[in-house]
Design a protein around this motif. Structure first.
Motif, PDB file in Angstrom:
ATOM      1  N   LYS A  49     -33.380   4.373 -17.086  1.00  0.00           N
ATOM      2  CA  LYS A  49     -34.804   4.749 -16.963  1.00  0.00           C
ATOM      3  C   LYS A  49     -35.155   5.920 -17.884  1.00  0.00           C
ATOM      4  CE  LYS A  49     -35.297   2.885 -12.328  1.00  0.00           C
ATOM      5  NZ  LYS A  49     -33.974   2.271 -12.285  1.00  0.00           N
ATOM      6  N   LEU A  50     -34.712   5.798 -19.129  1.00  0.00           N
ATOM      7  CA  LEU A  50     -35.010   6.832 -20.132  1.00  0.00           C
ATOM      8  C   LEU A  50     -36.203   6.356 -20.934  1.00  0.00           C
ATOM      9  CD1 LEU A  50     -31.420   7.405 -21.578  1.00  0.00           C
ATOM     10  CD2 LEU A  50     -32.599   8.833 -19.922  1.00  0.00           C
ATOM     11  N   GLN A  51     -37.316   7.039 -20.783  1.00  0.00           N
ATOM     12  CA  GLN A  51     -38.494   6.640 -21.537  1.00  0.00           C
ATOM     13  C   GLN A  51     -39.171   7.867 -22.111  1.00  0.00           C
ATOM     14  OE1 GLN A  51     -40.021   4.609 -18.313  1.00  0.00           O
ATOM     15  NE2 GLN A  51     -39.007   2.691 -18.867  1.00  0.00           N
ATOM     16  N   GLU A  89     -37.368  10.627 -29.747  1.00  0.00           N
ATOM     17  CA  GLU A  89     -37.186  11.668 -30.761  1.00  0.00           C
ATOM     18  C   GLU A  89     -35.709  12.076 -30.856  1.00  0.00           C
ATOM     19  OE1 GLU A  89     -39.484  15.920 -31.562  1.00  0.00           O
ATOM     20  OE2 GLU A  89     -39.115  15.237 -29.567  1.00  0.00           O
ATOM     21  N   LYS A  90     -35.083  12.240 -29.659  1.00  0.00           N
ATOM     22  CA  LYS A  90     -33.668  12.636 -29.626  1.00  0.00           C
ATOM     23  C   LYS A  90     -32.793  11.552 -30.252  1.00  0.00           C
ATOM     24  CE  LYS A  90     -32.753  13.546 -25.386  1.00  0.00           C
ATOM     25  NZ  LYS A  90     -32.113  13.797 -24.105  1.00  0.00           N
ATOM     26  N   ILE A 110     -24.330  10.403 -24.636  1.00  0.00           N
ATOM     27  CA  ILE A 110     -24.985  11.707 -24.498  1.00  0.00           C
ATOM     28  C   ILE A 110     -26.514  11.631 -24.384  1.00  0.00           C
ATOM     29  CG2 ILE A 110     -25.247  12.300 -26.963  1.00  0.00           C
ATOM     30  CD1 ILE A 110     -24.047  15.071 -26.108  1.00  0.00           C
ATOM     31  N   LEU A 111     -27.049  10.445 -24.647  1.00  0.00           N
ATOM     32  CA  LEU A 111     -28.511  10.293 -24.716  1.00  0.00           C
ATOM     33  C   LEU A 111     -29.226  10.703 -23.417  1.00  0.00           C
ATOM     34  CD1 LEU A 111     -30.613   9.349 -26.784  1.00  0.00           C
ATOM     35  CD2 LEU A 111     -30.439   7.061 -25.793  1.00  0.00           C
ATOM     36  N   HIS A 112     -28.572  10.488 -22.261  1.00  0.00           N
ATOM     37  CA  HIS A 112     -29.215  10.829 -20.978  1.00  0.00           C
ATOM     38  C   HIS A 112     -28.908  12.264 -20.533  1.00  0.00           C
ATOM     39  CE1 HIS A 112     -25.187   9.497 -19.955  1.00  0.00           C
ATOM     40  NE2 HIS A 112     -25.319   9.898 -18.724  1.00  0.00           N
TER      41      HIS A 112
END
Ligand SMILES: Nc1ncnc2c1ncn2[C@@H]1O[C@H](COP(=O)(O)OP(=O)(O)OP(=O)(O)O)[C@@H](O)[C@H]1O
Length: 268
Positions: free
Chosen positions: A109-111, A117-118, A153-155
């Motif tokens: 649920k990454l929005q 941008e990251k 690492i994105l979350h």
């Protein structure tokens, strides 16, 4: 440092496979904002330790507390709060990086703009834009590894667990990954990673645990280990103490001598 600042607590864990004692009564902890390196030669028990922390293997003895959770009982919550980079970057070969990150964004649920941008920044810093839409199975080992690191690492996990994360990366990417880890710990994240290379541990870690034959034979900050090395003699450095504690110092010379004798003998 208070108990609440301990992100990982490993207490007296052991694991045997038939007659191999892969991990033997091993204990250490990792604090908030700290990079901890498990350093040991091939077969020392690093991956087995990491797999027990992740709940992929059950210890025969001992306890593990990860972010206040139990590795097996709290598997789902744990997955949301940690990031994992495995030794072999084999995941999701039939997807492209773009498809993989879309998938990760949907399950985690990454929005929003900040995540995009990251992601764009990570891809750009690691030179991964050019293969963003190519099948992961067709990428080189190092490029697969970069995708795996970004995916982990994105979350913004509280604890990042990485098994030999720099293996296969070129010098520029190593520098970028080191910077990513620094930024991660500056924001309060912690890192556990394994390596068999002393320089990597020295360069990156706040504390190092040296593992040999499943046992933790030394644990401390670089300065503490350096002090220990100097007690062995004035010319001893960290590499020497690592080789000595892992029984590699004398045996390597013997091996080279035997190798030379055999090879030279063959040419006579
Ligand atoms: N599934 C398994 N079955 C039998 N033995 C195993 C198994 N997994 C690991 N081992 C053994 O346990 C020991 C520790 O292995 P482990 O993979 O944890 O070492 P490592 O420190 O990660 O090594 P490397 O740096 O080579 O990756 C080795 O002797 C290995 O052969």
């Amino acid at each position: 440092m208070s108990e609440s600042n301990i992100m990982l607590k490993v207490e007296h864990i052991s694991k045997s496979f038939e007659n191999v004692h892969a991990v033997n009564d091993l204990s250490f902890n990792i604090k908030k904002g700290e990079i901890y390196g498990l350093l040991g030669p091939n077969g020392a028990g690093k991956t087995t330790t990491i797999k027990m922390i992740l709940g992929l293997l059950e210890p025969n003895e001992g306890n593990i507390d990860v972010l206040g959770l139990h590795p097996e009982r709290d598997e789902v919550e744990l997955k949301n709060r940690i990031g994992y980079v495995s030794e072999e970057p084999l995941i999701y070969k039939s997807l492209t990086p773009k498809e993989l990150f879309n998938f990760i964004a949907s399950i985690r649920k990454l929005q929003g703009e900040r995540v995009s941008e990251k992601l764009a920044q990570y891809l750009d810093s690691l030179g991964a834009v050019e293969y963003y839409e190519r099948l992961i199975s067709t990428l080189s080992r190092g490029n697969k590894q970069k995708i795996q690191i970004i995916a982990a690492i994105l979350h913004d996990p509280e604890l990042l667990i990485m098994d030999e994360p720099l293996a296969g990366l070129d010098a520029k990417s190593v520098k970028v990954v080191k910077e990513i880890l620094e930024l991660h710990t500056q924001r309060g994240g912690s890192v556990l990673f394994s390596t068999h290379i002393m320089e990597v541990a020295e360069d990156l870690c706040d504390r190092i645990g040296i593992v040999n034959q499943g046992k933790l034979v030394a644990d401390g900050t670089i300065d503490e280990l350096r002090e220990k090395a100097q007690k062995l003699g004035p010319d001893y450095d960290l590499e020497d103490i690592f080789l000595k504690l892992t029984d590699q110092d004398e045996s390597v010379n013997e091996i080279i001598e035997k190798l030379r004798a055999t090879m030279n003998g063959n040419h006579k």
